[in-house]
Design an enzyme around this catalytic site. Structure first.
Site, mmCIF file in Angstrom:
data_model
loop_
_atom_site.group_PDB
_atom_site.id
_atom_site.type_symbol
_atom_site.label_atom_id
_atom_site.label_comp_id
_atom_site.label_asym_id
_atom_site.label_seq_id
_atom_site.Cartn_x
_atom_site.Cartn_y
_atom_site.Cartn_z
ATOM 1 N N TYR A 180 44.051 45.982 65.406
ATOM 2 C CA TYR A 180 42.717 46.104 64.807
ATOM 3 C C TYR A 180 41.608 45.800 65.814
ATOM 4 O O TYR A 180 40.520 46.360 65.743
ATOM 5 C CB TYR A 180 42.609 45.241 63.541
ATOM 6 C CG TYR A 180 43.245 45.968 62.384
ATOM 7 C CD1 TYR A 180 42.574 47.007 61.740
ATOM 8 C CD2 TYR A 180 44.550 45.704 61.995
ATOM 9 C CE1 TYR A 180 43.165 47.731 60.731
ATOM 10 C CE2 TYR A 180 45.161 46.421 60.978
ATOM 11 C CZ TYR A 180 44.460 47.438 60.354
ATOM 12 O OH TYR A 180 45.059 48.167 59.354
ATOM 13 N N HIS B 250 38.032 51.905 51.700
ATOM 14 C CA HIS B 250 39.080 51.156 52.406
ATOM 15 C C HIS B 250 38.514 49.999 53.229
ATOM 16 O O HIS B 250 39.157 49.527 54.165
ATOM 17 C CB HIS B 250 39.899 52.116 53.283
ATOM 18 C CG HIS B 250 40.663 53.124 52.481
ATOM 19 N ND1 HIS B 250 41.300 54.211 53.025
ATOM 20 C CD2 HIS B 250 40.898 53.208 51.147
ATOM 21 C CE1 HIS B 250 41.885 54.922 52.069
ATOM 22 N NE2 HIS B 250 41.651 54.328 50.915
ATOM 23 N N CYS C 39 37.959 27.327 55.031
ATOM 24 C CA CYS C 39 39.082 26.492 54.581
ATOM 25 C C CYS C 39 39.767 25.795 55.761
ATOM 26 O O CYS C 39 40.475 24.818 55.577
ATOM 27 C CB CYS C 39 40.091 27.318 53.779
ATOM 28 S SG CYS C 39 41.006 28.518 54.759
ATOM 29 N N CYS D 122 38.981 35.732 54.924
ATOM 30 C CA CYS D 122 40.076 34.772 54.997
ATOM 31 C C CYS D 122 41.355 35.413 54.456
ATOM 32 O O CYS D 122 41.327 36.103 53.431
ATOM 33 C CB CYS D 122 39.722 33.520 54.194
ATOM 34 S SG CYS D 122 41.002 32.249 54.351
ATOM 35 N N CYS E 220 39.772 30.823 59.941
ATOM 36 C CA CYS E 220 38.774 30.762 58.869
ATOM 37 C C CYS E 220 37.937 29.484 59.017
ATOM 38 O O CYS E 220 38.484 28.377 58.970
ATOM 39 C CB CYS E 220 39.432 30.791 57.486
ATOM 40 S SG CYS E 220 38.198 30.613 56.170
ATOM 41 N N CYS F 145 40.499 31.356 49.127
ATOM 42 C CA CYS F 145 39.385 30.770 49.889
ATOM 43 C C CYS F 145 38.116 31.603 49.690
ATOM 44 O O CYS F 145 37.030 31.072 49.454
ATOM 45 C CB CYS F 145 39.758 30.691 51.369
ATOM 46 S SG CYS F 145 38.367 30.367 52.458
ATOM 47 N N ARG G 165 41.076 48.944 67.558
ATOM 48 C CA ARG G 165 40.315 49.907 66.747
ATOM 49 C C ARG G 165 38.836 49.524 66.656
ATOM 50 O O ARG G 165 37.954 50.382 66.643
ATOM 51 C CB ARG G 165 40.938 50.029 65.352
ATOM 52 C CG ARG G 165 42.274 50.769 65.416
ATOM 53 C CD ARG G 165 42.848 51.016 64.062
ATOM 54 N NE ARG G 165 41.957 51.788 63.215
ATOM 55 C CZ ARG G 165 42.064 51.839 61.887
ATOM 56 N NH1 ARG G 165 43.014 51.164 61.273
ATOM 57 N NH2 ARG G 165 41.233 52.573 61.184
HETATM 58 N N1 APR Z 1 37.027 68.089 61.646
HETATM 59 C C1 APR Z 1 37.525 68.175 60.379
HETATM 60 N N2 APR Z 1 38.770 67.754 60.056
HETATM 61 C C2 APR Z 1 39.537 67.248 61.032
HETATM 62 C C3 APR Z 1 39.089 67.124 62.377
HETATM 63 C C4 APR Z 1 37.769 67.571 62.669
HETATM 64 N N3 APR Z 1 37.261 67.520 63.902
HETATM 65 N N4 APR Z 1 40.091 66.583 63.123
HETATM 66 C C5 APR Z 1 41.100 66.342 62.275
HETATM 67 N N5 APR Z 1 40.784 66.734 61.024
HETATM 68 C C6 APR Z 1 41.571 66.599 59.782
HETATM 69 C C7 APR Z 1 43.066 66.719 59.939
HETATM 70 O O1 APR Z 1 43.483 68.078 59.874
HETATM 71 C C8 APR Z 1 43.548 65.922 58.742
HETATM 72 O O2 APR Z 1 43.594 66.727 57.579
HETATM 73 O O3 APR Z 1 41.357 65.278 59.331
HETATM 74 C C9 APR Z 1 42.463 64.877 58.538
HETATM 75 C C10 APR Z 1 42.857 63.492 58.912
HETATM 76 O O4 APR Z 1 43.891 63.087 58.053
HETATM 77 P P1 APR Z 1 44.558 61.644 58.161
HETATM 78 O O5 APR Z 1 44.910 61.352 59.584
HETATM 79 O O6 APR Z 1 45.647 61.591 57.159
HETATM 80 O O7 APR Z 1 43.361 60.656 57.783
HETATM 81 P P2 APR Z 1 42.801 60.301 56.348
HETATM 82 O O8 APR Z 1 42.944 61.428 55.391
HETATM 83 O O9 APR Z 1 41.448 59.729 56.555
HETATM 84 O O10 APR Z 1 43.788 59.147 55.911
HETATM 85 C C11 APR Z 1 43.533 58.447 54.723
HETATM 86 O O11 APR Z 1 45.238 56.887 55.241
HETATM 87 O O12 APR Z 1 46.335 55.471 56.742
HETATM 88 C C12 APR Z 1 45.392 55.585 55.793
HETATM 89 O O13 APR Z 1 43.773 53.986 55.330
HETATM 90 C C13 APR Z 1 44.047 55.071 56.172
HETATM 91 O O14 APR Z 1 41.884 55.766 55.389
HETATM 92 C C14 APR Z 1 43.122 56.218 55.888
HETATM 93 C C15 APR Z 1 43.902 57.010 54.846
#
Ligand code: APR
Length: 305
Positions: free
Chosen positions: A76, A130, A198, A138, A195, A143, A79
């Protein structure tokens, strides 16, 4: 002349979308990782779904955090770092502009990367289904401590070991995410964010993990929007594989309230969970290129960055 990267979309479908958009007062959007792809952030189920030999999704569970909080925090922290290096793209700005123009526009984002808030999308019209990478809470839910925090790294042990290269460039990104030779240090409990309330439990990222409920106030806001007596005119499904529930279920709920559906995605196989209906639109290509064009009759030209 069209290049390979330009979306091949018929003028006819754009015209029919524009006509409907012009009449739309209540619009719902479901956003996914594809929205931020052209800002340089990897999607989950695409090529970038791997972080140094670990599947991103296997790290997004309470069980993974309990078992190895140091590993999950490093993922994370990476990210957060990537997201802070990235910039909102024209699709984020186009959606923020649409929200300014249409009070009945509500946005449901599955993205935790902070790019829509940084594009100044009005907070009341942005439901972070999400959570956010930039909320810290925490790990002990009794908490209740939570704060917004953009510090990078949060603690020294979570600094990202990189060459200093731009992590959001395509070359570095692919290397850095999947490079098996990058070691993942074993971090000790006391090195991780603690945290301050707590003083017992660790802090964790304020994102919704698999198996957890979506934030209550967010769900309530979305339910109120859907329960309104006014119909929904349009549902925009942008850059999501629409595989994760309950988020994906909102597409059908909007249909039941009268909405026509427009999907913007680079992959034509990523269709709504129950397939297509008459009157739907599919705009194949990069959301960052397509959305500003699609929304132009309402938002005008976006200011040049
Ligand atoms: N423009 C439009 N669509 C795009 C682009 C782009 N430049 N690049 C990729 N994509 C599309 C892909 O084809 C795919 O359908 O974006 C989508 C991404 O899909 P995922 O990777 O599954 O992401 P998402 O749908 O946001 O996932 C949902 O899954 O793991 C969890 O919590 C996480 O919020 C996330 C959730």
């Amino acid at each position: 002349m069209a290049t390979n990267t330009e979306p091949q979309i018929s003028q006819e479908s754009i015209a029919s979308f524009h006509e409907h958009l012009g009449k739309s007062k209540r619009i719902l959007a479901l956003l996914g990782a594809g929205l931020s792809a052209s800002s340089g952030l990897p999607t989950f189920r695409g090529k970038g779904g791997l972080w140094r030999t670990h599947q991103s999704m296997s790290l997004a569970t309470p069980g993974a955090f309990n078992e190895d909080p140091g590993l999950v925090w490093q993922f994370y922290s990476y990210r957060r770092h990537m997201s802070l290096q990235a910039k909102p793209n024209p699709a984020h700005y186009a959606l923020a502009a649409l929200a300014e123009k249409i009070p009945g526009f509500q946005t449901l984002s599955q993205n935790v990367d902070g790019l829509s808030p940084r594009a100044k999308h009005p907070p009341k019209q942005l439901q972070l289904l999400h959570g956010s990478l930039f909320d810290l809470k925490c790990a002990d839910r009794h908490c209740g401590y939570i704060r917004e925090d953009y510090t990078d790294p949060i603690v020294p042990a979570l600094a990202i070991p990189t060459s200093g290269a731009d992590l959001t460039s395509n070359e570095t990104r692919e290397q850095d995410i999947s490079d098996v030779s990058v070691s993942i240090p074993k971090l000790k409990h006391h090195e991780l964010p603690q945290c301050p309330k707590c003083k017992k439990a660790l802090l964790r990222p304020g994102v919704v993990w698999f198996g957890e409920n979506l934030p209550f106030t967010v769900l309530e806001t979305v339910d109120d929007y859907l329960a309104s007596r006014e119909k929904i005119d349009l549902m925009l499904v942008i850059g999501t594989s629409a595989k994760v529930h309950p988020a994906a279920g909102y597409i059908d709920k909007a249909r039941q309230r009268g909405a026509r559906v427009a999907v913007i995605n680079t992959d034509e196989n990523d269709r709504p969970p129950r397939g297509w209906n008459d009157g739907d639109w599919f705009f194949c290509g990069d959301a960052a290129q397509i959305l500003p064009e699609l929304l132009k009759p309402v938002i005008g030209d976006l200011p040049k960055p």
